[in-house]
Design an enzyme around this catalytic site. Sequence first.
Site, mmCIF file in Angstrom:
data_model
loop_
_atom_site.group_PDB
_atom_site.id
_atom_site.type_symbol
_atom_site.label_atom_id
_atom_site.label_comp_id
_atom_site.label_asym_id
_atom_site.label_seq_id
_atom_site.Cartn_x
_atom_site.Cartn_y
_atom_site.Cartn_z
ATOM 1 N N ASP A 148 0.837 -1.195 0.000
ATOM 2 C CA ASP A 148 0.000 0.000 0.000
ATOM 3 C C ASP A 148 0.881 1.256 0.000
ATOM 4 O O ASP A 148 2.104 1.157 -0.058
ATOM 5 C CB ASP A 148 -0.956 -0.064 1.190
ATOM 6 C CG ASP A 148 -0.235 -0.015 2.532
ATOM 7 O OD1 ASP A 148 0.917 0.456 2.598
ATOM 8 O OD2 ASP A 148 -0.832 -0.440 3.529
ATOM 9 N N TRP A 168 -11.746 -28.759 -5.583
ATOM 10 C CA TRP A 168 -13.156 -28.711 -5.156
ATOM 11 C C TRP A 168 -14.090 -29.032 -6.318
ATOM 12 O O TRP A 168 -15.176 -29.560 -6.112
ATOM 13 C CB TRP A 168 -13.482 -27.354 -4.538
ATOM 14 C CG TRP A 168 -12.605 -26.950 -3.395
ATOM 15 C CD1 TRP A 168 -11.968 -25.761 -3.226
ATOM 16 C CD2 TRP A 168 -12.248 -27.730 -2.216
ATOM 17 N NE1 TRP A 168 -11.239 -25.748 -2.054
ATOM 18 C CE2 TRP A 168 -11.390 -26.940 -1.418
ATOM 19 C CE3 TRP A 168 -12.562 -29.020 -1.777
ATOM 20 C CZ2 TRP A 168 -10.852 -27.391 -0.207
ATOM 21 C CZ3 TRP A 168 -12.030 -29.477 -0.575
ATOM 22 C CH2 TRP A 168 -11.188 -28.672 0.195
ATOM 23 N N THR A 225 -14.150 -25.158 1.480
ATOM 24 C CA THR A 225 -14.097 -25.095 2.942
ATOM 25 C C THR A 225 -14.222 -23.644 3.381
ATOM 26 O O THR A 225 -13.234 -23.018 3.780
ATOM 27 C CB THR A 225 -12.753 -25.663 3.467
ATOM 28 O OG1 THR A 225 -11.686 -24.991 2.764
ATOM 29 C CG2 THR A 225 -12.645 -27.139 3.235
ATOM 30 N N PRO A 226 -15.427 -23.071 3.297
ATOM 31 C CA PRO A 226 -15.563 -21.662 3.674
ATOM 32 C C PRO A 226 -15.174 -21.415 5.130
ATOM 33 O O PRO A 226 -15.329 -22.282 5.989
ATOM 34 C CB PRO A 226 -17.039 -21.354 3.431
ATOM 35 C CG PRO A 226 -17.715 -22.648 3.210
ATOM 36 C CD PRO A 226 -16.681 -23.641 2.807
ATOM 37 N N LYS A 251 -18.161 -30.778 13.045
ATOM 38 C CA LYS A 251 -18.513 -30.118 11.785
ATOM 39 C C LYS A 251 -17.540 -29.014 11.405
ATOM 40 O O LYS A 251 -17.682 -28.395 10.353
ATOM 41 C CB LYS A 251 -19.921 -29.523 11.884
ATOM 42 C CG LYS A 251 -21.045 -30.535 11.655
ATOM 43 C CD LYS A 251 -22.324 -29.790 11.287
ATOM 44 C CE LYS A 251 -23.379 -30.699 10.690
ATOM 45 N NZ LYS A 251 -24.596 -29.950 10.318
#
Lengths: 139, 139, 139, 139
Positions: free
Chosen positions: D17, D47, D59-60, D90
């Site tokens: 930046d 995926w 795999t969010p 989970k």
Amino acid sequence: MSKVVVYPVNVEFGDCDPAGIVFFPNFFRWYDASSRNFFRTCGVPAWRDTEKSHGIIGTPVVDIGSRFIQPATYGDKVEVHTSVVEWNAKTFVMLHQLKRDGVLLSEGRDTRVFAIRHPEDPARIKAIPIPEDIRELCS
Amino acid sequence: MSKVVVYPVNVEFGDCDPAGIVFFPNFFRWYDASSRNFFRTCGVPAWRDTEKSHGIIGTPVVDIGSRFIQPATYGDKVEVHTSVVEWNAKTFVMLHQLKRDGVLLSEGRDTRVFAIRHPEDPARIKAIPIPEDIRELCS
Amino acid sequence: MSKVVVYPVNVEFGDCDPAGIVFFPNFFRWYDASSRNFFRTCGVPAWRDTEKSHGIIGTPVVDIGSRFIQPATYGDKVEVHTSVVEWNAKTFVMLHQLKRDGVLLSEGRDTRVFAIRHPEDPARIKAIPIPEDIRELCS
Amino acid sequence: MSKVVVYPVNVEFGDCDPAGIVFFPNFFRWYDASSRNFFRTCGVPAWRDTEKSHGIIGTPVVDIGSRFIQPATYGDKVEVHTSVVEWNAKTFVMLHQLKRDGVLLSEGRDTRVFAIRHPEDPARIKAIPIPEDIRELCS
């Protein structure tokens, strides 16, 4: 006369590089957002919906060029003025003029196709003739 | 014969769009990384160092074009083959050929300048003649 | 009561990944844009100006966390609601609530400092005590 | 003992930046690339292939945090050291340690799920129990 749709952009700190000016690939991100905004404004549904109705998954770019006339920096409010300047059998050309206070900072021109998934290999894509209904919405 | 420097890229999930292919502005990000890698490989210091020695803050792009021949997707390992194909008084042209297993996927060509901060306004930049020492390192 | 400043975001096609939902690093890009927008709205100048007046080059993040409650996709119009929820001696904490139609999609919380260039090494940065004038503008 | 997979990153000019340091959302981009690289190295397919075999689209991240200890800048060569530090019914937790010459610059920790398309609404996603075969590949 073609439709021109204006897409506003706030230039952010994170869009700029160590020279303090916009890192140029972001101009292409904005041209693309303005392209999608153009279609949306003309009444073309989201690609996830056209995939169901037409098989169309998007309008990938096959060729693009841009010149950069003046830099932009964070805090700037700019606008992308987008129109379709050419309709061909299988391709179309969009013009994107990025302006700050009416002054042209950059100008991009891209050639796109309407793409469906390739019937024999879903990992590939395939260009189709310009759909007449979409062309009418955009003209 | 001009030097060709190869920059490897892993195409990532986050580089791809909902159509499952690389979002095209990322190609420009990779061309730019390969441009910087070209200079580094040729022995040109980081811009933060050339700013001290030459005043040079970078090589902004004034014009760029790319065609996209075949899409890429995540998991692909690609290479950008970069060279300077033209040296002019104040500009130079780089060619970037992006390949996967030797097959050309896209080709970009950009015109750049060597820029310093504008003497009267540090928020602006100014092109200078191509520095002879840098040109020699890169030829 | 702390000031809350709202930053609007159009979620774009290119912000989404092959699963069709926003690629999560973009949420951080938006939190950061909203952070900068917060300061601007409160009357804090651009960092290129505070560098001259205070030496301050920005507010780097030292720690950030976010939870993602519901995904967003392109075409969504969302808002980031940003406030400063904690002022300490050398750090402050911002809360960013990203909403679509009033429903919370994600929530980020970052700890930042006001940074100047390190006096002994301009490549490094150094945190300074929170400037009183900036704190007053933002409260 | 859990597997640790190392993902190398070249820090580029465009990742930085106007303060000259990495724009922090890019750290999350690298953590995510390293997460995907971890699965690939352990033998988990792309995926787009698990979608066919297991319905899994990715795999969010449901929660992520990172602290930033030292900045990085362009020209730096860094490494992300990634492992799974927790397997739950989970969810699972990944640790990403980003290092330069062995020195820790940042550390991220994310909680992820394995997601399929929601059976009633393909625009939504749904977490499933951790697939036993994938867990074994990664342990």
